[in-house]
Design a protein around this motif. Structure first.
Motif, PDB file in Angstrom:
ATOM      1  N   TYR A 440       0.829  -1.205   0.000  1.00  0.00           N
ATOM      2  CA  TYR A 440       0.000   0.000   0.000  1.00  0.00           C
ATOM      3  C   TYR A 440       0.860   1.251   0.000  1.00  0.00           C
ATOM      4  O   TYR A 440       1.776   1.382   0.823  1.00  0.00           O
ATOM      5  N   PRO A 441       0.590   2.189  -0.903  1.00  0.00           N
ATOM      6  CA  PRO A 441       1.256   3.482  -0.819  1.00  0.00           C
ATOM      7  C   PRO A 441       0.989   4.122   0.540  1.00  0.00           C
ATOM      8  O   PRO A 441      -0.004   3.813   1.203  1.00  0.00           O
ATOM      9  N   GLU A 442       1.846   5.013   0.956  1.00  0.00           N
ATOM     10  CA  GLU A 442       1.764   5.599   2.296  1.00  0.00           C
ATOM     11  C   GLU A 442       0.405   6.235   2.568  1.00  0.00           C
ATOM     12  O   GLU A 442      -0.179   6.061   3.645  1.00  0.00           O
ATOM     13  N   ARG A 443      -0.120   6.943   1.597  1.00  0.00           N
ATOM     14  CA  ARG A 443      -1.407   7.622   1.802  1.00  0.00           C
ATOM     15  C   ARG A 443      -2.539   6.602   1.948  1.00  0.00           C
ATOM     16  O   ARG A 443      -3.439   6.757   2.783  1.00  0.00           O
ATOM     17  N   THR A 444      -2.476   5.540   1.151  1.00  0.00           N
ATOM     18  CA  THR A 444      -3.492   4.488   1.239  1.00  0.00           C
ATOM     19  C   THR A 444      -3.419   3.796   2.594  1.00  0.00           C
ATOM     20  O   THR A 444      -4.450   3.543   3.237  1.00  0.00           O
ATOM     21  N   LEU A 445      -2.210   3.484   3.047  1.00  0.00           N
ATOM     22  CA  LEU A 445      -2.036   2.789   4.320  1.00  0.00           C
ATOM     23  C   LEU A 445      -2.537   3.645   5.477  1.00  0.00           C
ATOM     24  O   LEU A 445      -3.153   3.121   6.424  1.00  0.00           O
ATOM     25  N   ALA A 446      -2.302   4.951   5.426  1.00  0.00           N
ATOM     26  CA  ALA A 446      -2.790   5.836   6.488  1.00  0.00           C
ATOM     27  C   ALA A 446      -4.312   5.837   6.543  1.00  0.00           C
ATOM     28  O   ALA A 446      -4.908   5.815   7.633  1.00  0.00           O
ATOM     29  N   ARG A 447      -4.950   5.835   5.395  1.00  0.00           N
ATOM     30  CA  ARG A 447      -6.413   5.802   5.359  1.00  0.00           C
ATOM     31  C   ARG A 447      -6.944   4.463   5.862  1.00  0.00           C
ATOM     32  O   ARG A 447      -7.946   4.403   6.585  1.00  0.00           O
ATOM     33  N   LEU A 448      -6.272   3.380   5.508  1.00  0.00           N
ATOM     34  CA  LEU A 448      -6.669   2.064   5.986  1.00  0.00           C
ATOM     35  C   LEU A 448      -6.598   2.000   7.513  1.00  0.00           C
ATOM     36  O   LEU A 448      -7.504   1.478   8.172  1.00  0.00           O
ATOM     37  N   ALA A 449      -5.519   2.529   8.085  1.00  0.00           N
ATOM     38  CA  ALA A 449      -5.364   2.514   9.539  1.00  0.00           C
ATOM     39  C   ALA A 449      -6.443   3.345  10.224  1.00  0.00           C
ATOM     40  O   ALA A 449      -6.968   2.962  11.283  1.00  0.00           O
ATOM     41  N   GLU A 450      -6.806   4.458   9.633  1.00  0.00           N
ATOM     42  CA  GLU A 450      -7.852   5.311  10.194  1.00  0.00           C
ATOM     43  C   GLU A 450      -9.194   4.583  10.218  1.00  0.00           C
ATOM     44  O   GLU A 450      -9.934   4.638  11.211  1.00  0.00           O
ATOM     45  N   ILE A 451      -9.515   3.882   9.150  1.00  0.00           N
ATOM     46  CA  ILE A 451     -10.789   3.151   9.096  1.00  0.00           C
ATOM     47  C   ILE A 451     -10.728   1.903   9.982  1.00  0.00           C
ATOM     48  O   ILE A 451     -11.735   1.496  10.568  1.00  0.00           O
ATOM     49  N   LYS A 452      -9.541   1.322  10.121  1.00  0.00           N
ATOM     50  CA  LYS A 452      -9.363   0.209  11.058  1.00  0.00           C
ATOM     51  C   LYS A 452      -9.724   0.655  12.474  1.00  0.00           C
ATOM     52  O   LYS A 452     -10.375  -0.077  13.222  1.00  0.00           O
ATOM     53  N   GLN A 453      -9.305   1.828  12.843  1.00  0.00           N
ATOM     54  CA  GLN A 453      -9.606   2.360  14.173  1.00  0.00           C
ATOM     55  C   GLN A 453     -11.115   2.453  14.394  1.00  0.00           C
ATOM     56  O   GLN A 453     -11.616   2.199  15.494  1.00  0.00           O
ATOM     57  N   LYS A 454     -11.842   2.772  13.357  1.00  0.00           N
ATOM     58  CA  LYS A 454     -13.294   2.914  13.478  1.00  0.00           C
ATOM     59  C   LYS A 454     -13.984   1.561  13.613  1.00  0.00           C
ATOM     60  O   LYS A 454     -14.870   1.394  14.467  1.00  0.00           O
ATOM     61  N   TYR A 455     -13.586   0.596  12.822  1.00  0.00           N
ATOM     62  CA  TYR A 455     -14.315  -0.669  12.765  1.00  0.00           C
ATOM     63  C   TYR A 455     -13.718  -1.770  13.637  1.00  0.00           C
ATOM     64  O   TYR A 455     -14.430  -2.710  14.016  1.00  0.00           O
ATOM     65  N   ASP A 456     -12.432  -1.685  13.946  1.00  0.00           N
ATOM     66  CA  ASP A 456     -11.798  -2.736  14.743  1.00  0.00           C
ATOM     67  C   ASP A 456     -10.675  -2.159  15.597  1.00  0.00           C
ATOM     68  O   ASP A 456      -9.499  -2.502  15.428  1.00  0.00           O
ATOM     69  N   PRO A 457     -11.016  -1.292  16.559  1.00  0.00           N
ATOM     70  CA  PRO A 457      -9.976  -0.625  17.364  1.00  0.00           C
ATOM     71  C   PRO A 457      -9.166  -1.585  18.228  1.00  0.00           C
ATOM     72  O   PRO A 457      -8.019  -1.285  18.579  1.00  0.00           O
ATOM     73  N   SER A 458      -9.728  -2.737  18.588  1.00  0.00           N
ATOM     74  CA  SER A 458      -8.996  -3.701  19.420  1.00  0.00           C
ATOM     75  C   SER A 458      -8.199  -4.699  18.582  1.00  0.00           C
ATOM     76  O   SER A 458      -7.536  -5.586  19.133  1.00  0.00           O
ATOM     77  N   ASN A 459      -8.263  -4.572  17.266  1.00  0.00           N
ATOM     78  CA  ASN A 459      -7.529  -5.441  16.345  1.00  0.00           C
ATOM     79  C   ASN A 459      -7.916  -6.905  16.521  1.00  0.00           C
ATOM     80  O   ASN A 459      -7.062  -7.794  16.533  1.00  0.00           O
ATOM     81  N   LEU A 460      -9.206  -7.158  16.638  1.00  0.00           N
ATOM     82  CA  LEU A 460      -9.699  -8.536  16.701  1.00  0.00           C
ATOM     83  C   LEU A 460      -9.319  -9.299  15.434  1.00  0.00           C
ATOM     84  O   LEU A 460      -8.899 -10.452  15.489  1.00  0.00           O
TER      85      LEU A 460
END
Length: 471
Positions: A440-460
């Motif tokens: 993932y390009p850096e910008r894509t990866l940052a967006r993925l991490a942001e949405i991860k925080q919303k849907y799976d903050p505990s990293n299940l």
């Protein structure tokens, strides 16, 4: 809709999860498979023969409600949660010691509306499962290279298939999806509902939830011109193939494999074991135009064998049927805008000294329709690349020393990796977190991490090519 399990507690002195598992099993429409169950050994087997993991429980789910029950059970008991669709995970993420495995392989319902060309496909469906029913209606979807690849992993990683240059990636035909989130909620994701979730599941892997059903727009494909064109392997032949593969008419998608000619019925005896370039051809236009389009490939050298012929689209999987068999594999892959003569020479030299006669160098010309979508439109961002290059060390015997084949793969990888400009998430093995930066390009990866925080903050959902929520 949210479905949760009934709360209860174990009696003093009882094994920690015994009552919980009994309750889980009683709630399922599908099956709960535990160690000692007659089907446990077969249920824990995956395509990669090196993977020998013993999960605590395999939940062979029947529907989305079963998935919710399994997700809630694993989360509430702080147990590792693993998802299996087709069992093709290169990194072994389909089966993990001590985990609760959500096994989607029984979820194979397919519904196709011939008039609208819309298909609803459950996540345990494989490429081969869909190809037949769709072909009966004169339709097809660009999917995995092997018939046994499950949609649960294929589509969430992107899906570079046999018609990628004509109809794009698998995810480019995705209209919506049903997803079970980390909270156990069953939601719909599309351009108009939970649009951020729809964006991430198209290339972000299994990091954000478990997709239980996909809704696709199928393409009008009935008969194709397909099969294997086998040529002698040389720098000149491979260079000619690469130059044509990424610039050919869109209807032509090909896969080139540098390999040792197998003892197949169509290979002349004198060529068995010799180095060849086997080109799997898939042409979706008229047969007459296809013959013209394939002519430049046939002109590269006198063919060793040529099985290219008009065929129903599902028959293309005959060319990769052997890949559906259990085997060991070590893979390194990269996208590239150019593959120099030095890379070609290193590939040929490595294949001459391969530690297994089954290993291959996989070359794919990209471009066409998959390159026309904005790279920011989906989490799969490497749309502008000309080639996908992969080194695949393959062995068939469990008793073989896997480290020998891994060392061969890694050695060639270190020689050629400088030519790469990214990688395909579905072709990443157990290679460390740094490979996320290639996927993932850096910008894509940052967006993925942001949405991860919303849907799976505990990293299940972490037993995958894991995108961690920001800390």
């Amino acid at each position: 809709m949210t479905v949760t399990t009934k709360s209860f507690s174990a009696t003093p002195g009882a094994p920690l999860f015994s009552i919980d598992l009994d309750h889980l099993g009683s709630c399922l429409a599908g099956d709960l498979i535990l160690a000692g169950s007659p089907e446990y050994e077969s249920a824990r087997a995956v395509q990669n023969i090196v993977v020998d993991q013993r999960p605590m429980a395999i939940v062979r789910v029947a529907d989305a409600n079963d998935v919710t029950l399994a997700v809630n059970f694993a989360r509430d008991n702080a147990l590792p949660l693993v998802v299996r669709s087709g069992g093709h995970s290169l990194a072994g993420h389909s089966m993990v010691d001590g985990a609760v495995v959500v096994d989607l392989s029984s979820m194979k319902r397919i519904e196709i509306d011939a008039e609208t060309r819309i298909a609803r496909v459950e996540a345990g469906t494989t490429s081969g499962d869909l190809a037949g029913p769709a072909n009966e209606l004169g339709l097809a979807l660009s999917t995995g290279d092997t018939s046994s690849v499950g949609f649960g992993g294929l589509a969430t990683g992107g899906g570079i298939g046999f018609m990628a240059r004509k109809y794009g990636l698998t995810i480019d035909s995705l209209l919506s999806a049903e997803v079970v989130t980390a909270t156990g909620e069953i939601v719909r994701a599309s351009e108009h509902q939970n649009a951020d979730l729809f964006w991430v599941i198209r290339g972000g892997g299994g990091n954000f939830g478990i997709v239980t059903e996909f809704t696709f727009k199928l393409s009008p494909v009935d008969q194709i011109l397909g099969g294997d064109l086998v040529l002698p392997a040389s720098r000149e032949v491979i260079r000619g193939y690469l130059e044509y593969a990424a610039s050919a008419p869109d209807d032509l998608t090909t896969i080139g494999n540098i390999m040792h000619a197998p003892p197949a019925p169509f290979i002349p005896d004198g060529w068995i074991g010799k180095l060849v370039l086997s080109i799997i051809v898939s042409w979706t236009g008229s047969i007459e135009e296809g013959e013209q389009a394939i002519a430049p490939l046939r002109a590269l050298a006198k063919p060793v064998a040529d099985t290219v012929r008009p065929m129903p689209y599902p028959s293309i999987y005959e060319s990769t049927a052997h890949q559906a068999l259990p085997h060991g594999a070590e893979l390194r892959a990269m996208f590239a805008d150019d593959l120099s003569d030095e890379v070609i020479d290193a590939s040929l030299q490595a294949m001459m000294t391969a530690t297994s006669p089954y290993s291959i160098i996989h070359l794919r010309g990209l471009g066409g329709e998959m390159a026309r979508l904005d790279p920011d439109a989906t989490a799969f961002a490497h749309r502008d690349k000309r080639y996908l290059y992969s080194i695949i060390g393959i062995w068939l015997d469990r008793s073989e020393d896997a480290s020998v084949h891994r060392a061969w793969t890694e050695s060639l990888w270190q020689e050629v990796r400088h030519a790469g400009t990214g990688t395909y998430m579905n072709f990443v093995g157990d290679e460390g977190e740094e490979r996320l930066l290639d996927a993932y390009p850096e910008r894509t990866l940052a967006r993925l991490a942001e949405i991860k925080q919303k849907y799976d903050p505990s990293n299940l959902f972490r037993h995958n090519q894991n995108i961690k929520p920001p800390r």
